[in-house]
Structure formats: structure tokens, C-alpha cells
Design an enzyme around this catalytic site. Structure first.
Site, short mmCIF file in Angstrom:
data_model
loop_
_atom_site.label_atom_id
_atom_site.label_comp_id
_atom_site.label_asym_id
_atom_site.label_seq_id
_atom_site.Cartn_x
_atom_site.Cartn_y
_atom_site.Cartn_z
N THR A 137 0.98 -1.12 0.62
CA THR A 137 -0.16 -0.34 -0.05
C THR A 137 1.00 1.48 0.07
OG1 THR A 137 -1.56 -0.96 0.98
CG2 THR A 137 -1.57 1.18 1.32
N HIS A 190 1.16 6.77 -14.19
CA HIS A 190 0.68 5.76 -13.56
C HIS A 190 -0.57 5.72 -14.20
CE1 HIS A 190 3.93 5.32 -10.27
NE2 HIS A 190 2.83 4.12 -10.54
N LYS A 207 -5.68 5.47 -9.84
CA LYS A 207 -4.54 6.45 -9.02
C LYS A 207 -5.01 7.19 -7.83
CE LYS A 207 0.60 5.81 -7.94
NZ LYS A 207 -0.02 5.05 -6.73
N1 LIG Z 1 4.78 -1.94 -3.39
C1 LIG Z 1 4.40 -2.41 -5.39
O1 LIG Z 1 4.47 -2.59 -5.60
C2 LIG Z 1 2.20 -1.67 -5.68
C3 LIG Z 1 1.90 -0.83 -4.95
N2 LIG Z 1 0.11 -0.53 -5.10
C4 LIG Z 1 -0.07 -0.16 -4.15
O2 LIG Z 1 -0.83 -0.69 -3.55
C5 LIG Z 1 -2.39 0.41 -3.66
C6 LIG Z 1 -4.18 -0.63 -3.99
O3 LIG Z 1 -3.72 -0.74 -5.19
P1 LIG Z 1 -4.85 -1.65 -6.07
O4 LIG Z 1 -5.05 -2.79 -6.40
O5 LIG Z 1 -4.26 -0.99 -8.13
O6 LIG Z 1 -5.93 -0.73 -6.10
P2 LIG Z 1 -7.44 -1.12 -5.97
O7 LIG Z 1 -8.56 0.18 -6.18
O8 LIG Z 1 -7.72 -1.88 -6.86
O9 LIG Z 1 -7.51 -2.25 -4.86
C7 LIG Z 1 -7.81 -1.94 -3.69
C8 LIG Z 1 -8.59 -2.99 -3.25
O10 LIG Z 1 -8.43 -3.26 -1.64
C9 LIG Z 1 -9.82 -3.51 -0.59
N3 LIG Z 1 -9.89 -2.42 -0.61
C10 LIG Z 1 -10.07 -1.62 0.82
N4 LIG Z 1 -10.10 -0.75 2.20
C11 LIG Z 1 -10.08 -2.11 2.75
C12 LIG Z 1 -10.63 -2.62 3.56
N5 LIG Z 1 -10.54 -2.03 4.56
N6 LIG Z 1 -10.78 -4.18 3.57
C13 LIG Z 1 -10.24 -4.95 3.13
N7 LIG Z 1 -10.50 -4.69 1.73
C14 LIG Z 1 -10.29 -2.88 1.45
C15 LIG Z 1 -10.86 -2.70 -2.08
O11 LIG Z 1 -11.98 -2.94 -1.71
C16 LIG Z 1 -9.92 -3.31 -3.28
O12 LIG Z 1 -10.52 -4.34 -3.70
C17 LIG Z 1 -2.25 1.15 -3.89
O13 LIG Z 1 -1.85 1.35 -2.50
C18 LIG Z 1 -1.19 1.32 -4.88
O14 LIG Z 1 -0.37 2.57 -4.96
C19 LIG Z 1 0.30 -1.41 -6.73
C20 LIG Z 1 0.90 -1.94 -7.82
C21 LIG Z 1 2.42 -1.92 -7.13
O1 LIG Z 2 -0.91 2.36 -8.14
C1 LIG Z 2 -0.45 1.67 -8.97
O2 LIG Z 2 -0.43 1.35 -10.10
C2 LIG Z 2 0.97 1.41 -8.51
N1 LIG Z 2 1.66 2.06 -7.33
C3 LIG Z 2 3.02 2.04 -6.82
C4 LIG Z 2 3.56 3.68 -6.96
O3 LIG Z 2 2.75 3.72 -6.01
O4 LIG Z 2 4.70 3.66 -6.89
C5 LIG Z 2 3.86 1.27 -6.98
C6 LIG Z 2 3.53 0.74 -8.83
O5 LIG Z 2 4.31 1.86 -9.76
C7 LIG Z 2 1.94 0.66 -9.44
#
Ligand SMILES: NC(=O)C1=CN([C@@H]2O[C@H](COP(=O)(O)OP(=O)(O)OC[C@H]3O[C@@H](n4cnc5c(N)ncnc54)[C@H](O)[C@@H]3O)[C@@H](O)[C@H]2O)C=CC1
Ligand SMILES: O=C(O)C1=N[C@H](C(=O)O)C[C@H](O)C1
Length: 269
Positions: A102, A158, A162
């Protein structure tokens, strides 16, 4: 033979949630035991394989995280800051490794993770891919080699869903650039320029965010001086790179001492 680590995925229906579910289901190093969604989500109570449009996998989506965490050796969590703080306390209670992808967590949020990290392993990174973690190391080295004649700008792009900016990755890269220069990012950060901003301040580390379409994630670190520019770039074309890194972190964390780790620890970079 010892069983493979049992994993719960939170935010199961999300872009990353579904990628993580597929990654764990296809792995012979881990097994899926839990899938968590928020209260009121239409997937709650359904088999997660069927909810994703495939075969049943024998795991029903729950909105009771502790029940799933109690069965798990690791929780992989790519959701939202408020949810992640709640999950950190519950994962610590269950003594499960908490892998946090997250982004958008404030300094205050990060402090609130510390009690959990005294009881269990947390692995957290704004980007779990090998490529970005390598780029982060390179950024620190290049910043250390150049002086303030080189302006540092971090440009990220992105998808239009996002919600946070600068991205977690951009902030990781900014921290690395600041560390290379021997300064603190909070003193040098310049994000969100708009209007009559005045000329760029020497030594600042700037951020720019583009949002559009289905861009998975692109990051440039620009070092610009009079007469030349260096650009370090990472382009993600498939979310599987983040999910593979997260699973690696969940496996790496097994048997480690409680604490707050990152992907550099996992990858040995
Ligand atoms: N660190 C990394 O390598 C990466 C980090 N991310 C991050 O991951 C996070 C999620 O990204 P996405 O999947 O694109 O978002 P998304 O919006 O598609 O998915 C988030 C999910 O979390 C669920 N959610 C929210 N609150 C909740 C709760 N209290 N209990 C259970 N489920 C809950 C939502 O219903 C949704 O299904 C973002 O913060 C993003 O920036 C995304 C890709 C890579
Ligand atoms: O929200 C995303 O999709 C992603 N989030 C991460 C970030 O905030 O850097 C990692 C990746 O770039 C995808």
C-alpha cells in the site's frame, strides 16, 4: 514433508489483489488460505476463484480479517492506508508476516506501524519489483557522484485510477537521491508546481505526476545540468512483477526476527 507457508491476500478484488491471488495460486512455494475484502463488497461470501471468473479454489472471501490471518503465516496487503493500519495490528496479533505494498501512507501512518513491527515481521516497499529496487540503488549512487549543478527531477506516470501522488516509487527514488546527496528529502522536496512558482531552487528534488489510461507504472529520474542530462528509467508493463516481489517477501520473512524491513533487505541489495 513441511507444508508451504499459508497466505492471505487482502483487497482481493483489486487490481493488485487479483494479480496476487493468481501468483499465489500458481506457486508451489506457498498456498492460499484467505482472501479479504471490505465489508459490503459483493465478493464477500463467494469462492474467490469463482469471483475472479474461474474455477472454485476452496477459499471464500471474508470481511473478517482476523479469522483469515489466524490461519496464515503471511498476509499480503495492497489496499489503502486506513485498512493497512488495521491489518498491521491484526497480522501482529496472529504473528503473521505482513507484506505491505500500500502507498500513500503519511509519516503519521508509518509511525503507527511501529508497535506491530515489535511483535511481527513487516516488509513494506512502495515498489516490490526487482527493477525499481535496483534503480533506487543506482539513483543513490548517481546522486552521490554529482553535485547540485545537476537538478534532480522525478517524473512518474500511472493509470487514471491511482489515488496518491507522488507515487510510492517516486518517493523511494526521491529518498535515495536525497541520501546520495547527504540531505533530507523533507527539506528538499518540491512537488505539485502550479502557477507563478518562482525559479527552481538549487538543490531541490522535484516531482511531477502524470495520470492516464492504463499505464502500469513508469518512473524517470532526471539529472539535468547546463549542457547535458542523465535519465534513469524504469517501465513496468505487467503488475506480475509487483506480485512476484511480494510473494518473495512473504517467503523471505518466515522465521525472521520481528521488525520493519524493506525490499532491499529481501533482495539483498
Ligand atoms: N508496492 C508496490 O509494488 C505496489 C503498490 N501498489 C499500491 O497498492 C495499492 C492498491 O492498488 P490497486 O490494487 O491498484 O488498487 P485497487 O483500488 O484496485 O484495490 C484496492 C482494494 O483494496 C480493497 N480494500 C480497501 N479497503 C479495504 C478494507 N478495509 N478491507 C479489505 N479490503 C479493502 C478495495 O475494496 C479494493 O479491492 C495502492 O496503494 C497502490 O499504490 C500497487 C502496485 C504495486
Ligand atoms: O498504484 C499503482 O498502480 C502503483 N503503485 C505503486 C507506487 O505508488 O509507486 C507502484 C507501482 O508504480 C504501481
Amino acid at each position: 514433508m513441511a507444508q508451504t507457508p499459508a497466505i492471505t491476500i487482502t483487497g482481493a478484488s483489486g487490481r493488485m489483489g487479483q494479480m496476487l491471488l493468481q501468483t499465489v495460486l500458481n506457486s508451489d512455494k506457498a498456498r492460499l488460505v484467505g482472501a479479504v475484502e471490505r465489508k459490503g463488497h459483493p465478493w464477500v461470501g463467494r469462492d474467490v476463484g469463482e469471483a475472479m471468473g474461474g474455477q472454485a479454489v476452496g477459499v471464500v472471501v471474508t470481511d473478517e480479517p482476523l479469522e483469515a490471518f489466524a490461519l496464515s503465516q503471511a498476509v499480503i496487503d495492497f489496499t489503502a492506508p486506513a485498512a493497512t493500519l488495521e491489518f498491521a495490528a491484526l497480522a501482529a496479533q496472529a504473528r503473521a508476516v505482513h507484506v505491505i505494498g500500500t502507498t500513500g501512507m503519511s509519516e503519521d501512518d508509518l509511525e503507527k506501524l511501529e508497535p506491530a513491527s515489535r511483535h511481527a515481521v513487516i516488509v513494506r516497499a512502495g515498489n516490490m519489483s526487482l527493477g525499481v529496487n535496483l534503480l533506487t540503488k543506482l539513483t543513490e549512487k548517481v546522486a552521490a557522484a554529482l553535485d547540485e549543478d545537476f537538478d534532480i527531477e522525478i517524473i512518474e506516470a500511472h493509470h487514471h485510477h491511482k489515488v496518491d501522488a507522488p507515487s510510492g516509487t517516486a518517493l523511494m527514488l526521491g529518498e535515495a537521491a536525497a541520501a546520495g546527496r547527504g540531505v533530507s528529502l523533507s527539506d528538499m522536496r518540491d512537488s505539485g508546481r502550479d502557477g507563478i512558482t518562482g525559479a527552481r531552487k538549487r538543490g531541490d528534488i522535484g516531482f511531477a505526476a502524470i495520470r492516464g489510461g492504463d499505464i502500469v507504472g513508469e518512473h524517470d529520474v532526471l539529472f539535468a545540468s547546463a549542457g547535458e542530462r542523465i535519465i534513469l528509467r524504469h517501465v513496468a508493463t505487467d503488475r506480475a512483477i509487483f506480485a512476484r516481489g511480494a510473494l518473495k517477501a512473504a517467503l523471505w520473512g518466515q522465521g525472521k526476527k520481528p521488525g520493519h524491513y524493506d525490499m532491499m533487505d529481501v533482495l539483498g541489495l
